[in-house]
Design an enzyme around this catalytic site. Sequence first.
Site, short mmCIF file in Angstrom:
data_model
loop_
_atom_site.label_atom_id
_atom_site.label_comp_id
_atom_site.label_asym_id
_atom_site.label_seq_id
_atom_site.Cartn_x
_atom_site.Cartn_y
_atom_site.Cartn_z
CG HIS A 1 -1.48 10.05 -0.04
ND1 HIS A 1 -0.76 11.16 -0.41
CD2 HIS A 1 -2.52 9.97 -0.91
CE1 HIS A 1 -1.34 11.74 -1.44
NE2 HIS A 1 -2.41 11.03 -1.76
CB ALA A 2 -0.54 4.63 3.45
CB CYS B 1 -7.49 15.23 -3.57
SG CYS B 1 -6.06 15.83 -2.65
CG ASN C 1 2.00 -12.46 9.26
OD1 ASN C 1 2.71 -12.03 10.17
ND2 ASN C 1 2.46 -13.31 8.35
N GLY D 1 -3.64 2.78 4.45
CA GLY D 1 -4.05 3.51 3.26
C GLY D 1 -5.12 2.81 2.45
CB CYS E 1 6.35 4.87 -1.70
SG CYS E 1 7.07 5.95 -0.44
#
Length: 447
Positions: free
Chosen positions: A10-11, A42, A273, A280, A8
């Site tokens: 960014h994506a 960043c 799948n 991400g 958990c």
Amino acid sequence: MKVVVVGCTHAGTAAVKNILASHPDAEVTVFERNDNISFLSCGIALYVGGVVKDPAGLFYSNPEELTSLGASVNMEHDVTNIDTDNKKVTAKDLKTNEEKVIDYDKLVVTTGSWPIIPPIKGIKSKNVLLCKNYNQANQIIEKAKDAKKVVVVGGGYIGIELVEAFAESGKQVTLIDGLSRILNKYLDQPFTDLLEKELVDRGVTLALGENVNEFVADETGAVTKVVTPSNEFDADMVILCVGFRPNTDLLKDKVDMLPSGAIKVNEYMQSSNPDIFSAGDSTVVHYNPTGQHQYIPLATNAVRQGMLVGKNLVEQKVKYRGTQGTSGLYLFGWTIGSTGLTKESAALNGIDVNVTVIEDNYRPEFMPTTEKILMEIVSEKGTNKILGAQFLSKYDITQSANTLSVAIQNNMTLEDLALQDFFFQPHFDRPWNYLNILAQAALEEAE
């Protein structure tokens, strides 16, 4: 519908928010190994350099927010197994060692990436540090208080930004990179030559085209030297920034991946799948300039892909538009923007291109001041389709990289850009915007 989200940052954060917004009845369980979410890595160099005073600003969400939206958030939980046949996830509570097994209908893998750690002698010496997450950022700041000689290994964006931060704070800085140029993934030689000169003028020692053979430590185990084939560099602290690898071992041999381990997904973020989604740094992107899958770990890619997981979880609704790998950098007063292919990356991909490099003022010479812009545009031979661009100036031209990103994504040509309608106002540009001028110069060279 039971949804398990593994990871958990960014994506993952984007996926959870959009899943709950699109499917409020979903039962969403989140497992995160760290004690925080949504950390903007960043911003580490800005934090290290003291530009960012309050690190709280580097987080744009928290477990409490996701809980308030309806998710069951399990922090400091390490997922140890994913049973894709029976749709079960096993996770261990890192504080109690208790194991949990959770069923899922849909699985979202947003496990991110981890710094590449080369097998170098002495790499486990004290003060040889990684630079990825919040805890590592704090460790760098703490160790930097007493460090006078800092060696940064890796000349990509993170490495270069750390070099700037340490140089600005008065450290003796050495930058080592195995390739012959800094920022080689993003910029061609006319740009890196200029930036390398700036680094040297600022007192930075460059050791380019050099690999690290060994980290030498003293009797306490703390690093004192970095040894390359041709030299030795004193060091109180070393930061490794040699790249990232996808964190996808949990799904090895269970879904299709690139050789790097990046999970392959379709344009709706489904893996091979269909009940397993990925987004991400653990995931491939569709790289528009080549039309191929590629691994480009950027926060911009992560938040877009995470959003699409939420949109497409139950049915295929919104397609991924792909990426140009667009990026920007601020270094010692220079603003730098790049998008798409460079001359070198075009050659590596076997794409025949024309490359035009020009320099011009961003606004009329009759204005009290102006600044030069160094510009490059990369276009496909024969079609003049725009495939890449780079910009460098003391004037902030970084948004031009975004403009050219739009051009590449929409298959625009040099002719389109040469005649593109841009406003004219002497404070900001010329009757022909500098992007028009760049494309017109490229057309002349292509004839």
